[in-house]
Design an enzyme around this catalytic site. Structure first.
Site, PDB file in Angstrom:
ATOM      1  N   LYS A  49      -0.098  12.288  -1.835  1.00 22.16           N
ATOM      2  CA  LYS A  49      -1.623  13.039  -2.429  1.00 22.16           C
ATOM      3  C   LYS A  49      -2.566  13.607  -0.978  1.00 22.16           C
ATOM      4  O   LYS A  49      -3.559  14.142  -1.258  1.00 22.16           O
ATOM      5  CB  LYS A  49      -2.491  12.146  -3.179  1.00 22.16           C
ATOM      6  CG  LYS A  49      -1.582  11.808  -4.525  1.00 22.16           C
ATOM      7  CD  LYS A  49      -2.600  11.126  -5.235  1.00 22.16           C
ATOM      8  CE  LYS A  49      -2.062  10.298  -6.450  1.00 22.16           C
ATOM      9  NZ  LYS A  49      -1.287  11.085  -7.503  1.00 22.16           N
ATOM     10  N   CYS A  84      -2.605   9.751 -16.962  1.00 26.89           N
ATOM     11  CA  CYS A  84      -2.346   8.275 -16.484  1.00 26.89           C
ATOM     12  C   CYS A  84      -3.764   7.772 -16.609  1.00 26.89           C
ATOM     13  O   CYS A  84      -4.165   6.862 -15.512  1.00 26.89           O
ATOM     14  CB  CYS A  84      -1.664   7.959 -15.308  1.00 26.89           C
ATOM     15  SG  CYS A  84      -0.191   8.415 -15.374  1.00 26.89           S
ATOM     16  N   HIS A  97      -7.621   4.928 -13.069  1.00 27.96           N
ATOM     17  CA  HIS A  97      -6.124   5.398 -13.441  1.00 27.96           C
ATOM     18  C   HIS A  97      -5.506   4.108 -13.757  1.00 27.96           C
ATOM     19  O   HIS A  97      -5.933   2.984 -13.565  1.00 27.96           O
ATOM     20  CB  HIS A  97      -5.683   5.847 -12.075  1.00 27.96           C
ATOM     21  CG  HIS A  97      -4.340   6.623 -12.193  1.00 27.96           C
ATOM     22  ND1 HIS A  97      -2.867   5.579 -11.941  1.00 27.96           N
ATOM     23  CD2 HIS A  97      -3.380   7.576 -12.046  1.00 27.96           C
ATOM     24  CE1 HIS A  97      -1.905   6.257 -12.088  1.00 27.96           C
ATOM     25  NE2 HIS A  97      -2.135   7.580 -12.086  1.00 27.96           N
ATOM     26  N   GLN A 137      -7.458   9.584  -4.743  1.00 29.01           N
ATOM     27  CA  GLN A 137      -7.940  11.008  -4.843  1.00 29.01           C
ATOM     28  C   GLN A 137      -8.998  11.529  -3.972  1.00 29.01           C
ATOM     29  O   GLN A 137      -9.536  12.281  -4.166  1.00 29.01           O
ATOM     30  CB  GLN A 137      -8.335  11.295  -6.484  1.00 29.01           C
ATOM     31  CG  GLN A 137      -7.338  11.045  -7.561  1.00 29.01           C
ATOM     32  CD  GLN A 137      -6.048  12.120  -7.070  1.00 29.01           C
ATOM     33  OE1 GLN A 137      -6.324  13.007  -6.711  1.00 29.01           O
ATOM     34  NE2 GLN A 137      -5.102  11.856  -8.178  1.00 29.01           N
ATOM     35  N   ASP A 188     -10.121   2.303  -4.923  1.00 32.85           N
ATOM     36  CA  ASP A 188      -8.767   3.052  -5.080  1.00 32.85           C
ATOM     37  C   ASP A 188      -8.813   4.516  -4.395  1.00 32.85           C
ATOM     38  O   ASP A 188      -9.802   5.322  -5.163  1.00 32.85           O
ATOM     39  CB  ASP A 188      -8.385   3.182  -6.589  1.00 32.85           C
ATOM     40  CG  ASP A 188      -7.104   3.997  -6.867  1.00 32.85           C
ATOM     41  OD1 ASP A 188      -6.722   4.730  -5.964  1.00 32.85           O
ATOM     42  OD2 ASP A 188      -6.977   4.220  -8.092  1.00 32.85           O
TER      43      ASP A 188
HETATM   44  N1  7TS Z   1      -5.215   6.164  -8.456  1.00 36.87           N
HETATM   45  C1  7TS Z   1      -5.341   7.387  -8.514  1.00 36.87           C
HETATM   46  C2  7TS Z   1      -6.883   7.473  -8.879  1.00 36.87           C
HETATM   47  C3  7TS Z   1      -4.264   8.280  -8.912  1.00 36.87           C
HETATM   48  O1  7TS Z   1      -4.717   9.560  -9.036  1.00 36.87           O
HETATM   49  C4  7TS Z   1      -3.270   7.872  -8.933  1.00 36.87           C
HETATM   50  C5  7TS Z   1      -2.209   9.001  -9.093  1.00 36.87           C
HETATM   51  C6  7TS Z   1      -2.896   6.571  -8.371  1.00 36.87           C
HETATM   52  C7  7TS Z   1      -3.834   5.810  -8.331  1.00 36.87           C
HETATM   53  C8  7TS Z   1      -1.345   6.258  -8.409  1.00 36.87           C
HETATM   54  O2  7TS Z   1      -0.939   6.691  -7.213  1.00 36.87           O
HETATM   55  P1  7TS Z   1       0.662   6.570  -6.876  1.00 36.87           P
HETATM   56  O3  7TS Z   1       0.707   7.413  -5.616  1.00 36.87           O
HETATM   57  O4  7TS Z   1       0.877   5.228  -6.605  1.00 36.87           O
HETATM   58  O5  7TS Z   1       1.348   6.928  -8.077  1.00 36.87           O
HETATM   59  N2  7TS Z   1      -2.582  10.090  -9.692  1.00 36.87           N
HETATM   60  C9  7TS Z   1      -1.660  10.896 -10.425  1.00 36.87           C
HETATM   61  C10 7TS Z   1      -2.313  11.834 -10.962  1.00 36.87           C
HETATM   62  O6  7TS Z   1      -3.386  12.063 -11.179  1.00 36.87           O
HETATM   63  N3  7TS Z   1      -1.046  12.943 -11.438  1.00 36.87           N
HETATM   64  O7  7TS Z   1       0.074  12.183 -11.042  1.00 36.87           O
HETATM   65  C11 7TS Z   1      -0.276  11.094 -10.528  1.00 36.87           C
END
Ligand code: 7TS
Length: 414
Positions: free
Chosen positions: A234, A372, A131, A211, A208
């Site tokens: 999430k 992203c 990501h 997900q 990370d």
């Molecule tokens: N890493 C992964 C694998 C992600 O899917 C996301 C967010 C992040 C990091 C960042 O997470 P945040 O909570 O700090 O924003 N992914 C997504 C997505 O797939 N659609 O919207 C956000």
């Protein structure tokens, strides 16, 4: 398609759906089918109530007040930390730092751990699957300190090339940062093996888990990584809260990320003495309600059973893969052998955004775009996909509605 055997579903999904008030609404005159869980999951009543209870009954700042409400809030906040530790299989509460989400967790590590250690020409290894939040912080370090970014490739299915990854780990590799589960394709990395390969060479590793953690058991103790980061939103928890696990010894060695209140023991204009872990990294008033909500979300997941959730979502993925790929003109993007409940696809002659709009008219919420994660889509030869991503409350009937919506999109643009 509903006649496919569904008897072995271990979760009581109908009962669990009752815990999510938002799901029982209509969107555009159709029952909502929420399949954008990789962007953010919905929140059960238990989580919403935990936040309301805090604000209604014991709202106070933490770690400061001698008064009863402040102590209550402090206890609840620290209980959430212990729950997060247990959930992730970490060993010590002070190894859990509350952050805003996975993004902040990664930035914290890149700036507070790696920046002081990196020399021009030193290498950081990531993968094509990352990501943007696990790419850009390392690019910043490249600009700030002359680090070199090395990227482990994937094959045409979107599975990591493990040998190529191993070959990248060399004398100059100072850090490895890897996604556990790809948000764009659903690929589950063989993360234990990948961490072990780096640790064998004493290279520190961040995983990370944005997900991963709500979709299968994470056991940091067994994983052996140095850092692991999650996003609460999430995982059925609120937005604006997440956690970073870090090995105590590394966290101890790191300078603070932010300066301010709460992260100090004493301050004079000549010298400031930093607080102990984990408070050294939690400057200012934290998201107290968020942490409490995250704790309630993790409790909810544990009660539902993470293994049951994993089995249910795998079942949904298999069902959806069969249903969606059988529609003429649809191509699944990302066919790695190990996948979590994320299905990315393209439709011949239909732009993903148009498909997303037609699905929305049918009440089906999906994400359309690059998610992203532009580099991995580019590697697989596409600019954008439609992405359906599953959570514990999704059903096969909802996937049937997704498939009907896609068929409609195909017809509209035929
Ligand atoms: N890493 C992964 C694998 C992600 O899917 C996301 C967010 C992040 C990091 C960042 O997470 P945040 O909570 O700090 O924003 N992914 C997504 C997505 O797939 N659609 O919207 C956000």
């Amino acid at each position: 398609m509903s006649e496919i055997d569904d008897k072995e579903r271990p979760l009581d999904v109908e009962r669990l759906r009752g815990d999510f008030p938002i799901l029982s609404q209509e969107v555009n005159g159709k029952p909502l089918v929420y399949l954008d869980n990789a962007a953010t999951t919905q929140k059960p009543t238990a989580v919403i109530d935990s936040i309301c209870d805090y604000y209604r009954e014991y709202n106070s700042n933490i770690h400061r007040g001698v008064h009863t409400l402040s102590q209550k809030a402090t206890d609840a906040y620290e209980r959430a930390r212990v729950r997060t530790m247990d959930f992730l299989g970490a060993g010590r509460p002070e190894e859990i730092i509350f952050v805003r989400g996975a993004t902040e967790g990664i930035n914290l590590v890149s700036q507070a751990y790696l920046r002081p250690r990196i020399e021009p020409g030193d290498e950081i290894v990531i993968s094509t699957l990352e990501h943007h939040s696990n790419i850009v912080p390392w690019q910043l370090l490249r600009e700030q300190a002359g680090a070199v970014l090395k990227v482990a490739p994937v094959d045409d299915n979107g599975a990591i090339d493990i040998q190529a990854y191993k070959d990248l780990l060399g004398e100059r590799t100072k850090f490895v940062s890897l996604v556990h589960v790809s948000n764009a394709l659903g690929t589950i990395n063989p993360i234990r093996e990948m961490v072990a390969m780096a640790r064998e060479k004493e290279i520190p590793v961040l995983v990370d888990g944005a997900q991963a953690a709500a979709h299968g058991r994470v056991d940091i103790d067994k994983l052996g990584c140095d850092f692991y980061t999650i996003s609460g939103h999430k995982m059925y928890g609120p937005t604006g809260i997440g956690a970073l696990y870090g090995k105590a010894q590394l966290l101890e060695e790191m300078p603070p990320y932010h300066g301010g209140g709460e992260m100090i023991l004493s301050v004079t204009f000549d010298k400031t003495e930093y607080n102990r872990l984990p408070y050294k990294f939690e400057a200012g008033t934290p998201d107290i309600a968020g942490a409490i909500g995250l704790g309630a979300a993790l409790e909810y997941i544990e009660e539902a059973g993470i293994e049951s959730i994993e089995a249910h979502e795998k079942n949904l993925l298999d069902y959806a893969t069969a249903a969606v790929s059988s529609i003429d003109g649809v191509e699944i993007i990302g066919r790695a052998p190990a996948k979590a409940g994320i299905l990315s696809f393209i439709i011949d002659g239909v732009h993903p955004h148009d498909a997303g709009t037609i699905l929305d008219q049918q009440g089906v919420a999906v994400r359309a775009g690059h998610h992203c994660a532009q580099p991995v889509l580019e590697r697989l030869g596409v600019q954008a996909t439609v992405r359906a991503s599953f959570a514990l409350y999704n059903t096969r009937e909802e996937i049937d509605l997704l498939a009907q919506g896609i068929t409609k999109a195909v017809e509209v643009f035929a």
